[in-house]
Enzyme design. Structure first.
Site, PDB file in Angstrom:
ATOM      1  N   SER A 118       0.819  -1.220   0.000  1.00  0.00           N
ATOM      2  CA  SER A 118       0.000   0.000   0.000  1.00  0.00           C
ATOM      3  C   SER A 118       0.853   1.271   0.000  1.00  0.00           C
ATOM      4  O   SER A 118       0.311   2.373  -0.119  1.00  0.00           O
ATOM      5  CB  SER A 118      -0.936   0.009   1.216  1.00  0.00           C
ATOM      6  OG  SER A 118      -0.201  -0.119   2.418  1.00  0.00           O
ATOM      7  N   CYS A 174      -6.174  -6.529  15.745  1.00  0.00           N
ATOM      8  CA  CYS A 174      -5.333  -5.356  15.963  1.00  0.00           C
ATOM      9  C   CYS A 174      -6.170  -4.079  15.784  1.00  0.00           C
ATOM     10  O   CYS A 174      -6.777  -3.870  14.740  1.00  0.00           O
ATOM     11  CB  CYS A 174      -4.192  -5.380  14.956  1.00  0.00           C
ATOM     12  SG  CYS A 174      -3.218  -3.894  14.975  1.00  0.00           S
ATOM     13  N   GLY A 178      -6.859  -0.929   9.149  1.00  0.00           N
ATOM     14  CA  GLY A 178      -7.731  -0.035   8.396  1.00  0.00           C
ATOM     15  C   GLY A 178      -8.900  -0.791   7.795  1.00  0.00           C
ATOM     16  O   GLY A 178      -8.733  -1.893   7.273  1.00  0.00           O
ATOM     17  N   HIS A 182      -8.352  -4.174   5.383  1.00  0.00           N
ATOM     18  CA  HIS A 182      -8.685  -5.329   6.222  1.00  0.00           C
ATOM     19  C   HIS A 182      -9.956  -6.017   5.743  1.00  0.00           C
ATOM     20  O   HIS A 182      -9.987  -7.231   5.549  1.00  0.00           O
ATOM     21  CB  HIS A 182      -8.851  -4.866   7.676  1.00  0.00           C
ATOM     22  CG  HIS A 182      -9.300  -5.945   8.604  1.00  0.00           C
ATOM     23  ND1 HIS A 182      -8.539  -7.061   8.865  1.00  0.00           N
ATOM     24  CD2 HIS A 182     -10.439  -6.102   9.323  1.00  0.00           C
ATOM     25  CE1 HIS A 182      -9.194  -7.839   9.715  1.00  0.00           C
ATOM     26  NE2 HIS A 182     -10.345  -7.286  10.003  1.00  0.00           N
ATOM     27  N   LEU A 473      -5.041 -14.173   2.001  1.00  0.00           N
ATOM     28  CA  LEU A 473      -4.699 -12.896   1.354  1.00  0.00           C
ATOM     29  C   LEU A 473      -4.292 -11.817   2.355  1.00  0.00           C
ATOM     30  O   LEU A 473      -3.333 -11.068   2.110  1.00  0.00           O
ATOM     31  CB  LEU A 473      -5.897 -12.422   0.522  1.00  0.00           C
ATOM     32  CG  LEU A 473      -5.789 -11.018  -0.077  1.00  0.00           C
ATOM     33  CD1 LEU A 473      -4.636 -10.923  -1.064  1.00  0.00           C
ATOM     34  CD2 LEU A 473      -7.098 -10.630  -0.758  1.00  0.00           C
ATOM     35  N   TYR A 475      -2.776 -12.094   4.990  1.00  0.00           N
ATOM     36  CA  TYR A 475      -1.410 -12.351   5.453  1.00  0.00           C
ATOM     37  C   TYR A 475      -0.489 -12.352   4.234  1.00  0.00           C
ATOM     38  O   TYR A 475       0.183 -13.335   3.923  1.00  0.00           O
ATOM     39  CB  TYR A 475      -1.346 -13.678   6.230  1.00  0.00           C
ATOM     40  CG  TYR A 475      -2.074 -13.652   7.552  1.00  0.00           C
ATOM     41  CD1 TYR A 475      -2.338 -12.435   8.192  1.00  0.00           C
ATOM     42  CD2 TYR A 475      -2.497 -14.820   8.177  1.00  0.00           C
ATOM     43  CE1 TYR A 475      -3.005 -12.398   9.409  1.00  0.00           C
ATOM     44  CE2 TYR A 475      -3.163 -14.784   9.398  1.00  0.00           C
ATOM     45  CZ  TYR A 475      -3.412 -13.569  10.006  1.00  0.00           C
ATOM     46  OH  TYR A 475      -4.069 -13.538  11.214  1.00  0.00           O
TER      47      TYR A 475
HETATM   48  C1  LIG Z   1      -0.532  -6.228  13.685  1.00  0.00           C
HETATM   49  C2  LIG Z   1      -1.428  -6.836  12.653  1.00  0.00           C
HETATM   50  C3  LIG Z   1      -2.520  -7.597  13.062  1.00  0.00           C
HETATM   51  C4  LIG Z   1      -3.365  -8.172  12.127  1.00  0.00           C
HETATM   52  N1  LIG Z   1      -4.456  -8.897  12.549  1.00  0.00           N
HETATM   53  C5  LIG Z   1      -5.327  -9.394  11.648  1.00  0.00           C
HETATM   54  C6  LIG Z   1      -6.504 -10.080  12.050  1.00  0.00           C
HETATM   55  O1  LIG Z   1      -6.751 -10.263  13.234  1.00  0.00           O
HETATM   56  N2  LIG Z   1      -7.349 -10.529  11.096  1.00  0.00           N
HETATM   57  C7  LIG Z   1      -7.107 -10.327   9.765  1.00  0.00           C
HETATM   58  O2  LIG Z   1      -7.929 -10.718   8.928  1.00  0.00           O
HETATM   59  N3  LIG Z   1      -5.993  -9.702   9.351  1.00  0.00           N
HETATM   60  C8  LIG Z   1      -5.111  -9.226  10.258  1.00  0.00           C
HETATM   61  N4  LIG Z   1      -3.996  -8.566   9.825  1.00  0.00           N
HETATM   62  C9  LIG Z   1      -3.771  -8.423   8.382  1.00  0.00           C
HETATM   63  C10 LIG Z   1      -4.560  -7.236   7.836  1.00  0.00           C
HETATM   64  O3  LIG Z   1      -5.929  -7.555   7.786  1.00  0.00           O
HETATM   65  C11 LIG Z   1      -4.075  -6.899   6.428  1.00  0.00           C
HETATM   66  O4  LIG Z   1      -2.753  -6.471   6.508  1.00  0.00           O
HETATM   67  C12 LIG Z   1      -4.960  -5.822   5.791  1.00  0.00           C
HETATM   68  O5  LIG Z   1      -4.706  -5.792   4.416  1.00  0.00           O
HETATM   69  C13 LIG Z   1      -4.693  -4.484   6.407  1.00  0.00           C
HETATM   70  O6  LIG Z   1      -5.521  -3.484   5.882  1.00  0.00           O
HETATM   71  P1  LIG Z   1      -5.037  -1.960   6.030  1.00  0.00           P
HETATM   72  O7  LIG Z   1      -6.052  -1.094   5.423  1.00  0.00           O
HETATM   73  O8  LIG Z   1      -4.640  -1.728   7.444  1.00  0.00           O
HETATM   74  O9  LIG Z   1      -3.681  -2.007   5.220  1.00  0.00           O
HETATM   75  P2  LIG Z   1      -3.158  -1.272   3.908  1.00  0.00           P
HETATM   76  O10 LIG Z   1      -1.699  -1.618   3.894  1.00  0.00           O
HETATM   77  O11 LIG Z   1      -3.549   0.149   3.893  1.00  0.00           O
HETATM   78  O12 LIG Z   1      -3.905  -2.013   2.761  1.00  0.00           O
HETATM   79  C14 LIG Z   1      -3.780  -3.396   2.507  1.00  0.00           C
HETATM   80  C15 LIG Z   1      -4.180  -3.695   1.060  1.00  0.00           C
HETATM   81  O13 LIG Z   1      -5.490  -3.210   0.795  1.00  0.00           O
HETATM   82  C16 LIG Z   1      -5.471  -2.171  -0.188  1.00  0.00           C
HETATM   83  N5  LIG Z   1      -6.372  -1.111   0.240  1.00  0.00           N
HETATM   84  C17 LIG Z   1      -6.275  -0.388   1.390  1.00  0.00           C
HETATM   85  N6  LIG Z   1      -7.278   0.500   1.454  1.00  0.00           N
HETATM   86  C18 LIG Z   1      -8.015   0.355   0.338  1.00  0.00           C
HETATM   87  C19 LIG Z   1      -9.172   1.008  -0.166  1.00  0.00           C
HETATM   88  N7  LIG Z   1      -9.761   1.997   0.508  1.00  0.00           N
HETATM   89  N8  LIG Z   1      -9.655   0.627  -1.368  1.00  0.00           N
HETATM   90  C20 LIG Z   1      -9.052  -0.356  -2.067  1.00  0.00           C
HETATM   91  N9  LIG Z   1      -7.959  -1.014  -1.641  1.00  0.00           N
HETATM   92  C21 LIG Z   1      -7.443  -0.664  -0.441  1.00  0.00           C
HETATM   93  C22 LIG Z   1      -4.037  -1.713  -0.229  1.00  0.00           C
HETATM   94  O14 LIG Z   1      -3.718  -1.107  -1.466  1.00  0.00           O
HETATM   95  C23 LIG Z   1      -3.287  -2.988   0.034  1.00  0.00           C
HETATM   96  O15 LIG Z   1      -3.243  -3.779  -1.129  1.00  0.00           O
HETATM   97  C24 LIG Z   1      -3.104  -8.001  10.753  1.00  0.00           C
HETATM   98  C25 LIG Z   1      -2.005  -7.246  10.348  1.00  0.00           C
HETATM   99  C26 LIG Z   1      -1.169  -6.665  11.282  1.00  0.00           C
HETATM  100  C27 LIG Z   1       0.011  -5.871  10.815  1.00  0.00           C
END
Ligand SMILES: Cc1cc2nc3c(=O)[nH]c(=O)nc-3n(C[C@H](O)[C@H](O)[C@H](O)COP(=O)(O)OP(=O)(O)OC[C@H]3O[C@@H](n4cnc5c(N)ncnc54)[C@H](O)[C@@H]3O)c2cc1C
Ligand SMILES: *[C@@H]1O[C@H](CO)[C@@H](O)[C@H](O)[C@H]1NC(C)=O
Ligand SMILES: *[C@@H]1O[C@H](CO)[C@@H](O)[C@H](O)[C@H]1NC(C)=O
Ligand SMILES: *[C@@H]1O[C@H](CO)[C@@H](O)[C@H](O)[C@H]1NC(C)=O
Ligand SMILES: *[C@@H]1O[C@H](CO)[C@@H](O)[C@H](O)[C@H]1NC(C)=O
Ligand SMILES: *[C@@H]1O[C@H](CO)[C@@H](O)[C@H](O)[C@H]1NC(C)=O
Ligand SMILES: *[C@@H]1O[C@H](CO)[C@@H](O)[C@H](O)[C@H]1NC(C)=O
Ligand SMILES: *[C@@H]1O[C@H](CO)[C@@H](O)[C@H](O)[C@H]1NC(C)=O
Ligand SMILES: *[C@@H]1O[C@H](CO)[C@@H](O)[C@H](O)[C@H]1NC(C)=O
Ligand SMILES: *[C@@H]1O[C@H](CO)[C@@H](O)[C@H](O)[C@H]1NC(C)=O
Length: 531
Positions: A118, A174, A178, A182, A473, A475
């Site tokens: 991202s 966590c 986002g 997520h 996915l 992970y």
């Molecule tokens: C500490 C930690 C704990 C976690 N625990 C869990 C858990 O309990 N359960 C679980 O299922 N997963 C868990 N994860 C994994 C997490 O769900 C994924 O990393 C998820 O992709 C994170 O989403 P984000 O928006 O925070 O991340 P980002 O890095 O912002 O986005 C992840 C992906 O989604 C895309 N994306 C983001 N926002 C949008 C949008 N608005 N429109 C289109 N695409 C978008 C990004 O381009 C990227 O490909 C965990 C990860 C961490 C680091």
């Protein structure tokens, strides 16, 4: 389908784009000029939401929403600009201007992508940051909520609790995850055995497509709505918001964390857990978390300690007999358990001490402290005891590793594997995640932990899913296979990450992609390619 017309400002951008260019600085100049000329909203001038390396806060903004130090080194490619969108027109303009001037976009909501997809790309790119779009509207009468993509799961849990102590949402553990990434990647947490994944509880969404149009479920159509619920929305558009269905929870839930070392019988308990965890009452979820601890004070001798972390949607007096019946070996006692409102349990799951104020759920922007590499596997047959013992031995060898074993079954087994792109449903006993982590910079350290992660994955081969070897996915793991971010190969995708993440749903994702983004603007190393 009735697609709404584009706003005048966006049309103006489209008409004004006359030249294309490919060089970095002129692409950026064109990109920057594309905005202010045509988006005039005095309350939020676009110049205040675009940052380039000239702005003093550029680096801290970039870092604030990253979770893995592996992608924060001086050699990590940086975006030409960050657009910190404050309203949907900024998202529309980013898509149109980036597309017009040959820039890739990377969409970031919570920034938790394990492989930094991202906010890192190998080609010229801008980051579209969604964190300002973080409103949450709870509609208790309809038991729904409207959640913008930049809101965190912690904010969602907090604001649900402000309105009701008998509602929750089946999302991740966590608090800083986002909603954008997520949820679009599946999204699971400890309510999964009762209510399924986050995507099983999405009823509508707003998405900006490759032409800058804002679509909802009706105007995007069921195929695209299907694809963004578990297929990773970043292949299809930018999610602005989700409309989700709230889940019922009792006013008090029970949690426990029972720790056993190998010397205290952890191996037998883990073996038995494999047989019962996916068959338990749907109100009960027990995660297994092994990690390496010092057996002797001087740290000369190490052992494995396994935490059995549980949540029960009910009170202690109903839980104890249930455990005595289904998993007596754990010997769960009333004194191991604590009752609390569901919202407090979300903090317990992230290892905060009992009694932590729920305002902690609102804390964001924790810059990364660790380098890590994570992988996932699905288990369909119990792992033999002798292999579990070998797993402990390998973990002790590297030390800086933890595992999570998350039970499936319950609701997860009732939902068809093609209902959403997320295919890992019936037939799975549990999902394993394993993460090596380190704090020292440098390639030697990194190679050691990356190598270990890969050889651990090799070691697990006989005990986990095959043909395909499935992976989750959310992970994200580039070892599962990747297209370079400036190329597209359907064959690479199909034979590697496409199959591992989506199994037989991959072809339908490709069809949707081909219809909505045939030129493959929304692209990253593991995106869905068009035909
Ligand atoms: C500490 C930690 C704990 C976690 N625990 C869990 C858990 O309990 N359960 C679980 O299922 N997963 C868990 N994860 C994994 C997490 O769900 C994924 O990393 C998820 O992709 C994170 O989403 P984000 O928006 O925070 O991340 P980002 O890095 O912002 O986005 C992840 C992906 O989604 C895309 N994306 C983001 N926002 C949008 C949008 N608005 N429109 C289109 N695409 C978008 C990004 O381009 C990227 O490909 C965990 C990860 C961490 C680091
Ligand atoms: C970034 O810097 C430019 C000048 O280089 C300035 O016009 C703009 O207001 C700054 N943006 C922010 C968000 O500070
Ligand atoms: C950054 O600042 C330099 C020097 O002031 C200037 O030449 C350049 O155009 C600026 N870049 C952007 C993107 O504003
Ligand atoms: C980064 O996060 C810190 C802590 O929340 C905050 O004070 C700072 O303003 C953030 N930086 C930017 C550029 O948003
Ligand atoms: C809530 O439900 C009612 C009745 O179905 C409906 O009229 C109303 O529009 C819904 N509200 C929202 C915000 O969806
Ligand atoms: C465990 O032992 C190591 C040395 O191997 C030491 O650095 C560490 O502090 C010890 N941890 C605890 C919790 O005592
Ligand atoms: C567990 O069940 C056994 C037999 O069914 C009973 O004797 C025992 O008292 C129970 N223990 C608890 C803690 O309920
Ligand atoms: C639950 O959260 C509230 C509000 O922050 C707090 O006062 C209370 O101590 C917490 N209870 C438990 C058991 O954690
Ligand atoms: C990691 O593996 C690579 C390739 O197998 C090897 O060249 C390298 O020496 C290993 N590094 C470490 C630190 O073990
Ligand atoms: C694609 O990217 C690689 C580096 O990731 C680079 O070597 C190659 O030249 C690029 N190809 C094109 C066509 O841009």
């Amino acid at each position: 389908m009735n697609v709404p017309p584009l706003p005048v400002a966006i049309l103006a951008i489209l008409l004004s784009v006359v030249a294309r260019t490919t060089s970095g600085s002129s692409s950026l100049e064109n990109f920057l000029q594309c905005f202010p000329n045509h988006i005039s909203n005095p309350s939020t001038p676009i110049s205040s939401v675009i940052l380039t390396s000239n702005n003093s806060t550029f680096t801290s903004l970039l870092l604030n929403l990253t979770s893995n130090r592996r992608y924060t080194t001086p050699t990590t490619p940086k975006p030409l600009a960050i657009v910190a969108a404050q309203n949907p027109s900024h998202v529309q303009a980013t898509i149109i201007c980036a597309k017009s001037y040959g820039l890739q976009i990377r969409i970031r909501s919570g920034g938790h992508d394990y492989e930094g997809l991202s906010y890192v790309s190998q080609v010229l790119f801008v980051v579209l940051d969604m964190f300002n779009l973080n409103s949450i509207k709870i509609d208790l009468r309809n038991e729904t909520a409207l959640v913008q993509a930049g809101a965190t799961m912690g904010e969602l849990y907090y604001y649900i609790a402000k309105e009701s102590d008998v509602h929750g949402f089946p999302g991740g553990v966590c608090p800083t995850l986002g909603a954008g990434g997520h949820i679009s990647g599946g999204g699971y947490g400890n309510l999964m055995r009762k209510y399924g994944l986050s995507v099983d509880n999405v009823v509508d969404a707003e998405l900006v497509d490759v032409n800058g149009r804002i679509l909802n479920r009706k105007t995007m159509g069921e195929d695209l709505f299907w694809a963004i619920r578990g297929g990773g929305a970043a292949s299809f558009g930018v999610v602005l918001s989700w409309k989700i269905k709230l889940a019922s929870v009792p006013p008090q839930v029970t949690v426990f964390r029972v720790k056993k070392t190998v010397e205290q019988g952890a191996t037998d308990l883990v073996y038995k857990w494999q047989l019962v965890a996916s068959e338990l009452d749907n109100d009960l979820f027990i995660r297994v978390m092994p990690l390496v601890i010092n057996e002797t004070k001087d740290g000369q001798k190490k052992t494995i300690q396994v935490s059995f972390i549980g949540q029960f949607l009910g009170k202690i007096d109903r839980l104890i007999p249930l455990m005595n019946k289904s998993f007596p070996e754990l010997g769960l006692k009333e004194t191991d358990c604590a009752e609390m409102p569901w919202v407090n349990s979300t903090l317990f799951w992230y290892d905060y001490p009992i009694g932590t104020p729920i305002e902690e759920l609102l804390v964001k922007n924790k810059q990364p402290t660790q380098f890590f590499k994570s992988k996932s596997d699905y288990v369909k047959e119990p792992i033999p005891k002798i292999a579990i013992e070998s797993i402990w031995k390998l973990m002790i060898e590297v030390q800086d590793i933890w595992m999570q074993w998350n039970p499936y079954g319950g609701k997860m087994g009732e939902i068809s594997s093609s209902e959403t792109p997320f295919p890992h449903r019936a037939g799975n006993l549990f999902l394993i995640q394993y993460e090596t982590y380190w704090e020292k910079e440098g390639n030697d350290e990194m190679n050691r932990y990356m190598n270990f992660s890969r050889s651990f994955h090799d070691f697990l081969t006989p005990y986990v899913s095959k043909f395909p070897r499935e992976a989750f996915l959310n992970y994200r793991d580039l070892d599962v296979g990747a297209n370079p971010s400036n190329s597209t190969s359907i064959d690479v995708a199909k034979s590697s990450y496409g199959r591992a993440y989506f199994k037989d749903n991959f072809e339908r994702l490709v069809q949707v992609k081909t219809r909505v983004d045939p030129d493959n603007f929304f692209k990253h190393e593991q995106s869905i390619p068009p035909y």
